[in-house]
Design a protein around this motif. Structure first.
Motif, PDB file in Angstrom:
ATOM      1  N   SER A  82       0.845  -1.202   0.000  1.00 23.04           N
ATOM      2  CA  SER A  82       0.000   0.000   0.000  1.00 23.04           C
ATOM      3  C   SER A  82       0.876   1.245   0.000  1.00 23.04           C
ATOM      4  CB  SER A  82      -0.928  -0.023   1.212  1.00 23.04           C
ATOM      5  OG  SER A  82      -1.740  -1.165   1.197  1.00 23.04           O
ATOM      6  N   ASN A  83       1.411   1.534  -1.163  1.00 25.26           N
ATOM      7  CA  ASN A  83       2.311   2.681  -1.303  1.00 25.26           C
ATOM      8  C   ASN A  83       1.742   3.739  -2.238  1.00 25.26           C
ATOM      9  OD1 ASN A  83       4.170   1.522   0.406  1.00 25.26           O
ATOM     10  ND2 ASN A  83       5.335   0.553  -1.225  1.00 25.26           N
ATOM     11  N   GLY A  84       0.433   3.760  -2.381  1.00 25.61           N
ATOM     12  CA  GLY A  84      -0.173   4.744  -3.257  1.00 25.61           C
ATOM     13  C   GLY A  84      -0.372   4.197  -4.662  1.00 25.61           C
ATOM     14  N   LEU A  85      -0.479   5.092  -5.613  1.00 25.15           N
ATOM     15  CA  LEU A  85      -0.690   4.720  -7.009  1.00 25.15           C
ATOM     16  C   LEU A  85       0.663   4.418  -7.644  1.00 25.15           C
ATOM     17  CD1 LEU A  85      -2.770   4.422  -9.291  1.00 25.15           C
ATOM     18  CD2 LEU A  85      -2.366   6.836  -9.850  1.00 25.15           C
ATOM     19  N   ILE A  86       0.894   3.149  -7.923  1.00 26.42           N
ATOM     20  CA  ILE A  86       2.191   2.703  -8.434  1.00 26.42           C
ATOM     21  C   ILE A  86       2.252   2.837  -9.950  1.00 26.42           C
ATOM     22  CG2 ILE A  86       3.692   0.688  -8.721  1.00 26.42           C
ATOM     23  CD1 ILE A  86       2.863  -0.277  -6.012  1.00 26.42           C
ATOM     24  N   SER A  87       3.425   3.221 -10.446  1.00 24.57           N
ATOM     25  CA  SER A  87       3.685   3.237 -11.881  1.00 24.57           C
ATOM     26  C   SER A  87       4.752   2.189 -12.182  1.00 24.57           C
ATOM     27  CB  SER A  87       4.172   4.623 -12.326  1.00 24.57           C
ATOM     28  OG  SER A  87       4.531   4.609 -13.689  1.00 24.57           O
ATOM     29  N   PRO A  88       4.477   1.286 -13.152  1.00 22.55           N
ATOM     30  CA  PRO A  88       3.263   1.174 -13.965  1.00 22.55           C
ATOM     31  C   PRO A  88       2.080   0.718 -13.127  1.00 22.55           C
ATOM     32  CG  PRO A  88       4.620  -0.752 -14.300  1.00 22.55           C
ATOM     33  CD  PRO A  88       5.442   0.192 -13.454  1.00 22.55           C
ATOM     34  N   MET A  89       0.888   0.894 -13.659  1.00 25.38           N
ATOM     35  CA  MET A  89      -0.301   0.516 -12.912  1.00 25.38           C
ATOM     36  C   MET A  89      -0.312  -0.984 -12.651  1.00 25.38           C
ATOM     37  SD  MET A  89      -3.354   2.851 -14.568  1.00 25.38           S
ATOM     38  CE  MET A  89      -4.501   2.163 -13.366  1.00 25.38           C
TER      39      MET A  89
END
Length: 245
Positions: A82-89
């Motif tokens: 749970s580290n936020g919105l990861i890139s790539p999705m």
């Protein structure tokens, strides 16, 4: 002594985002922990994260955990940190990249992580460790192939590669450039840096995936191989032990 050695090794990969994308660091970390067994390895991880605390970026320890622990089945994938919105999705079907963003090809742990947009407080490895302790634990050490560039080719052709085919040129680049492939290729160059590093025009220059064949050909000329004892690539063909008849 083992705990001190783990602390020293982990400090080489935490606090600096770039080393979290270094497969050599992940391989050495995993291979140091495996002989300890699950309980002692988890103790070392827990102790390191508690001592390092908020003063150090321990998020890279997640990549070690996602490599050394086995994928639970069911559900067939590891919960994403749970580290936020990861890139790539993250994949729409988690089972498609079960260790996301880690992809292990022929014992080379590639890291697809490019960054994250934080939402709230990032999950810390020690918080997630009790969950990982329910998973299996890797028994065999990572032994990357003598030619890890082949693992890179397999990655690009793998169903775990998350990026669509690129056009020959994007508007934001002045020359044909494969950015996503270049990030993965850069990890191979980090892995073999003891024996080969291409010249770059300036420090930090991005690697172009289109240069794969050039780098691969140069590496093959060195006749290098992976040395398990040194945990690194060395020059020369591996020596076959003599067997007494």
């Amino acid at each position: 002594p083992k705990l001190i050695e783990v602390f020293k090794l982990f400090n080489g990969g935490t606090g600096r985002h770039a080393l979290g994308l270094d497969p050599l660091w992940v391989i050495r970390s995993v291979n140091m922990l495996i002989p300890m067994g699950k309980e002692k390895a988890a103790f070392c991880i827990q102790q390191y994260c508690e001592v390092a605390g908020a003063m150090s970026n321990t998020q890279n320890v997640f990549w070690v955990m996602r490599t050394i622990f086995e994928v639970p089945d069911p559900p067939g994938y590891m919960p994403i940190p749970s580290n936020g919105l990861i890139s790539p999705m993250e994949p729409a079907v988690p089972q498609n990249i079960p260790r996301f963003p880690i992809v292990i090809i022929d014992d080379v742990p590639f890291n697809l992580f490019r960054g994250a947009t934080l939402r709230g407080v990032a999950e810390r490895p020690e918080w997630a460790l009790p969950k990982y302790m329910k998973y299996g634990f890797r028994k065999k050490q990572l032994v990357p192939p003598d030619d890890p560039f082949l693992a890179y080719e397999q990655l690009l052709n793998s169903p775990e590669w998350p990026y669509p085919p690129r056009t020959p040129m994007e508007d934001r680049f002045a020359v044909p450039f494969e950015e996503d492939e270049g990030l993965a290729l850069d990890q191979v160059l980090k892995l073999v840096r003891n024996v080969y590093q291409p010249k770059r025009r300036y420090e930090g220059e991005a690697i172009n995936g289109l240069d794969f064949e050039k780098y691969h050909d140069a590496f093959k000329e060195l006749n290098a191989h992976w040395d398990p004892e040194k945990a690194d690539y060395v020059l020369g063909a591996p020596v076959t032990p003599l067997v007494k008849k």
